[in-house]
Enzyme design. Structure first.
Site, PDB file in Angstrom:
ATOM      1  CB  CYS A 117      -0.791   0.224   0.913  1.00  0.00           C
ATOM      2  SG  CYS A 117      -2.571  -1.230   0.703  1.00  0.00           S
ATOM      3  NE  ARG A 156      -7.865  -3.156   0.337  1.00  0.00           N
ATOM      4  CZ  ARG A 156      -8.893  -3.949   0.383  1.00  0.00           C
ATOM      5  NH1 ARG A 156     -10.066  -3.710  -0.853  1.00  0.00           N
ATOM      6  NH2 ARG A 156      -8.611  -4.347   1.509  1.00  0.00           N
ATOM      7  CG  LEU A 157      -0.352  -5.446  -1.850  1.00  0.00           C
ATOM      8  CD1 LEU A 157      -1.092  -5.703  -3.402  1.00  0.00           C
ATOM      9  CD2 LEU A 157       0.848  -5.981  -1.343  1.00  0.00           C
ATOM     10  CB  ILE A 171      -2.396  -7.983   3.369  1.00  0.00           C
ATOM     11  CG1 ILE A 171      -1.406  -7.493   2.130  1.00  0.00           C
ATOM     12  CG2 ILE A 171      -2.493  -9.296   3.913  1.00  0.00           C
ATOM     13  CD1 ILE A 171      -0.770  -8.359   1.230  1.00  0.00           C
ATOM     14  CG  LEU A 172      -5.763  -8.313   6.964  1.00  0.00           C
ATOM     15  CD1 LEU A 172      -5.429  -7.837   8.270  1.00  0.00           C
ATOM     16  CD2 LEU A 172      -6.347  -9.882   6.864  1.00  0.00           C
ATOM     17  CG  ASN A 226       1.827   1.351   3.776  1.00  0.00           C
ATOM     18  OD1 ASN A 226       2.128   0.403   3.334  1.00  0.00           O
ATOM     19  ND2 ASN A 226       3.376   2.217   4.031  1.00  0.00           N
ATOM     20  N   GLY A 227      -0.069  -0.467   5.659  1.00  0.00           N
ATOM     21  CA  GLY A 227       0.239  -0.964   6.322  1.00  0.00           C
ATOM     22  C   GLY A 227      -0.401  -2.073   7.457  1.00  0.00           C
ATOM     23  CD  GLU A 228      -0.106  -7.202   7.245  1.00  0.00           C
ATOM     24  OE1 GLU A 228      -1.080  -8.414   7.494  1.00  0.00           O
ATOM     25  OE2 GLU A 228       0.975  -6.994   6.292  1.00  0.00           O
ATOM     26  CG  ASP A 260      -4.936  -3.696   8.814  1.00  0.00           C
ATOM     27  OD1 ASP A 260      -6.268  -3.884   8.014  1.00  0.00           O
ATOM     28  OD2 ASP A 260      -4.044  -3.727   8.954  1.00  0.00           O
TER      29      ASP A 260
END
Length: 265
Positions: free
Chosen positions: A2, A52-53, A55-56, A76-78, A101
């Protein structure tokens, strides 16, 4: 991965075309989806851009910018422990429409304000527009895994995950900072908060920004410091217990990072 980018332009010389160009430079960080919006504000032009990439929650429910009441976020992140934070919010009456998230961060901020960051375990950089107090907040994770650059000059605040997007805004002047260049020659990289360009900084790990949209005051504050963490009272346990606890922590860390709706390694 992201990517996020955008601006707070008190001179009102920005446009949706500029924001889209800034966002498009980050396509390699987020090939799955893009979003760019300019929410209205009487004192400034605000741009929120995101790539956006997924993942969730791979559905469109994870699209950004994401909004909740008076708040908007690009992120950006998790946050690995979002499924532990979410029940706390549900007990307080919050409901959720997605399984990502991002929504947990947004509603945690609505509930606890900037203190919400103390509940997060993860790697992240996120920016929140809070219309309740006319303030823009930006956070970077404790270790500085996720990047956050910002440019602040002559009433124009630009932010991004990568410097290349700043070049798409006409207010950005890419003037080299010779002191930072000297740091590069000394260390083979430029340590935070310095940057290769003047008037440009990296948000320090464990810090957050506050930009007041009424007074135009920009503050950088610390929310976590490695030395404070190191100086906490030591656990009074045996060597065997310490080894056992270390193994549990390492296993937990690995399990956190395997939480995804796509294959991960």
């Amino acid at each position: 991965m992201c990517g996020l980018t955008g601006f707070v332009d008190f001179n009102k010389n920005s446009s949706a075309e500029i924001l889209k160009a800034m966002t498009d430079t980050l396509v390699h960080r987020g090939p799955d989806d893009s979003g760019f919006e300019m929410p209205e504000h009487p004192d400034a032009q605000i741009g929120l851009g995101h790539r956006r990439l997924s993942i969730l929650d791979l559905s469109p429910l994870g699209h950004q910018p994401m909004h909740f009441q008076e708040l908007s976020i690009v992120y950006n992140g998790e946050v690995y422990n979002f499924r532990e934070v979410r029940p706390e919010l549900e007990k307080k009456g919050y409901t959720f429409v997605s399984d990502c998230d991002t929504e947990v961060i947004l509603k945690a901020f609505h509930c606890w304000g900037p203190d919400c960051v103390h509940r997060f375990t993860g790697m992240f950089a996120f920016l929140i527009l809070d219309r309740r107090d006319d303030t823009v907040y930006a956070f970077r994770d404790r270790a500085g895994v996720k990047p956050f650059y910002y440019y602040w000059k002559d009433g124009c605040f630009l932010y991004t995950s990568e410097l290349k997007s700043l070049h798409k805004h006409p207010a950005f002047v890419p003037e080299p900072d010779l002191d930072s260049a000297a740091l590069f020659l000394q260390y083979s990289y430029i340590p935070a908060p310095y940057c290769i360009f003047k008037h440009t900084r990296k948000l320090l790990p464990g810090h957050f920004l506050k930009l007041n949209l009424k007074t135009r005051e920009l503050e950088e504050k610390v929310y976590w410091d490695v030395f404070d963490a190191y100086n906490k009272p030591k656990l009074k346990i045996s060597d065997a217990d310490a080894i056992d606890q270390t193994e549990k922590l390492l296993k937990q860390a690995c399990e956190y990072r395997m939480v995804a709706d796509v294959p991960v390694g």
